[in-house]
Design a protein around this motif. Structure first.
Motif, PDB file in Angstrom:
ATOM      1  N   THR A 154     -11.935   4.795   5.368  1.00 59.12           N
ATOM      2  CA  THR A 154     -11.791   3.507   6.173  1.00 59.12           C
ATOM      3  C   THR A 154     -12.240   3.912   7.550  1.00 59.12           C
ATOM      4  O   THR A 154     -12.767   2.775   8.481  1.00 59.12           O
ATOM      5  CB  THR A 154     -10.387   3.071   6.456  1.00 59.12           C
ATOM      6  N   SER A 182      -8.014  11.619   0.807  1.00 54.50           N
ATOM      7  CA  SER A 182      -7.044  10.088   0.588  1.00 54.50           C
ATOM      8  C   SER A 182      -8.013   9.191   0.518  1.00 54.50           C
ATOM      9  O   SER A 182      -8.907   9.236   1.369  1.00 54.50           O
ATOM     10  CB  SER A 182      -5.872  10.183   1.028  1.00 54.50           C
ATOM     11  N   PRO A 183      -7.789   8.147  -0.044  1.00 52.49           N
ATOM     12  CA  PRO A 183      -8.796   6.775   0.184  1.00 52.49           C
ATOM     13  C   PRO A 183      -8.753   6.401   1.632  1.00 52.49           C
ATOM     14  O   PRO A 183      -9.808   5.729   2.043  1.00 52.49           O
ATOM     15  CB  PRO A 183      -8.097   5.735  -0.642  1.00 52.49           C
ATOM     16  N   SER A 184      -7.784   6.349   2.506  1.00 49.36           N
ATOM     17  CA  SER A 184      -7.812   6.132   3.821  1.00 49.36           C
ATOM     18  C   SER A 184      -8.758   6.773   4.638  1.00 49.36           C
ATOM     19  O   SER A 184      -9.253   6.306   5.718  1.00 49.36           O
ATOM     20  CB  SER A 184      -6.375   6.399   4.373  1.00 49.36           C
ATOM     21  N   TRP A 224      -0.913   7.148   0.699  1.00 50.41           N
ATOM     22  CA  TRP A 224      -2.266   7.778   0.578  1.00 50.41           C
ATOM     23  C   TRP A 224      -3.317   6.573   0.808  1.00 50.41           C
ATOM     24  O   TRP A 224      -4.489   6.893   1.267  1.00 50.41           O
ATOM     25  CB  TRP A 224      -2.639   8.240  -0.602  1.00 50.41           C
ATOM     26  N   HIS A 225      -2.843   5.508   0.846  1.00 49.66           N
ATOM     27  CA  HIS A 225      -4.005   4.327   1.592  1.00 49.66           C
ATOM     28  C   HIS A 225      -3.901   4.343   3.088  1.00 49.66           C
ATOM     29  O   HIS A 225      -4.856   3.655   3.560  1.00 49.66           O
ATOM     30  CB  HIS A 225      -3.438   3.064   1.013  1.00 49.66           C
ATOM     31  N   THR A 226      -2.503   4.627   3.607  1.00 48.69           N
ATOM     32  CA  THR A 226      -2.533   4.384   4.913  1.00 48.69           C
ATOM     33  C   THR A 226      -2.442   5.465   6.013  1.00 48.69           C
ATOM     34  O   THR A 226      -2.388   5.458   7.058  1.00 48.69           O
ATOM     35  CB  THR A 226      -1.239   3.680   5.169  1.00 48.69           C
ATOM     36  N   LEU A 269       0.979  -1.418   0.000  1.00 49.19           N
ATOM     37  CA  LEU A 269      -0.082   0.141  -0.027  1.00 49.19           C
ATOM     38  C   LEU A 269       0.904   1.286   0.113  1.00 49.19           C
ATOM     39  O   LEU A 269       2.002   1.230   0.525  1.00 49.19           O
ATOM     40  CB  LEU A 269      -0.929  -0.023   1.030  1.00 49.19           C
ATOM     41  N   LYS A 270       0.439   2.206  -0.632  1.00 54.82           N
ATOM     42  CA  LYS A 270       0.979   3.469  -0.661  1.00 54.82           C
ATOM     43  C   LYS A 270       0.785   4.526   0.376  1.00 54.82           C
ATOM     44  O   LYS A 270      -0.244   4.028   1.180  1.00 54.82           O
ATOM     45  CB  LYS A 270       0.522   4.216  -1.873  1.00 54.82           C
TER      46      LYS A 270
END
Length: 201
Positions: free
Chosen positions: A161, A156-158, A36-38, A33-34
């Motif tokens: 979540t 960001s996509p995170s 921006w995912h975390t 994962l990058k």
């Protein structure tokens, strides 16, 4: 006939299992994962935020959120991800900050003597940009338009979540209250699609 049918079923199931195993293997060979995912962007609005009582408070928190996005994602992006079309590479072709205003953020298109108020609510994993044209058109017809960036979106996509439907609903309530205070007794219309439609209802 029965034996042929069983052979076909077993062959189909075997092929399906083989494709599934190949897919899992392929995905596991990809890089991790990058950032921006975390990234943990803890300046995002939550229904539990006791200090966000009105829309200006929401906007102030959003400014802190985007400053945190800059620090935790943009500043930490790896060299291999600094591509001309990378969403999180500063000044890339898809960097929302290239345009003024940044349509990934909440915005208001104000009217001195509004005929109505309009709240625009985008869909899941989208941003206020997707309803920008409708907002500008309604503003040209005399509407006071508020484009809401739903919590968990536009950064960001995170962000998706951690956000809950209660957070999203609380943000809509804040935006509606602000519009009511702004336009008074004039009608208010809510425009939303997908998840935005559900929040509008």
């Amino acid at each position: 006939m029965v034996r042929a049918l069983k052979t076909m079923i077993y062959g189909f199931v075997g092929a399906l299992i083989t494709l599934l195993a190949l897919g899992i293997y392929t995905l596991n060979q990809k890089s991790g994962l990058k950032i921006w995912h975390t990234a943990n962007l803890d300046e995002e609005f939550s229904a539990q935020d006791d200090d966000v009582l009105c829309f200006p408070d929401y906007i102030a928190l959003e400014y802190r959120l985007f400053a945190q996005l800059e620090k935790e994602v943009y500043d930490k992006i790896e060299a291999e991800d600094r591509l001309p079309i990378s969403r999180f590479h500063r000044d890339s072709l898809s960097d929302p900050d290239r345009w003024k205003p940044n349509w990934n953020r909440s915005y208001e298109l104000e009217s001195d003597n509004p005929k109505m108020g309009v709240l625009l609510i985008h869909g899941l994993s989208d941003s206020p940009y997707s309803l920008r044209n409708i907002g500008e058109h309604l503003h040209s017809k005399g509407a006071h338009v508020l484009g809401l960036r739903v919590p968990g979106h536009g950064t960001s996509p995170s962000g998706l979540t951690r956000v809950t439907w209660q957070d999203m609903s609380a943000a809509v309530a804040i935006a509606m209250h602000h519009l009511k205070e702004t336009v008074g007794e004039r009608p208010i219309y809510v425009v939303g699609y997908s998840n935005g439609g559900a929040l509008a209802v």
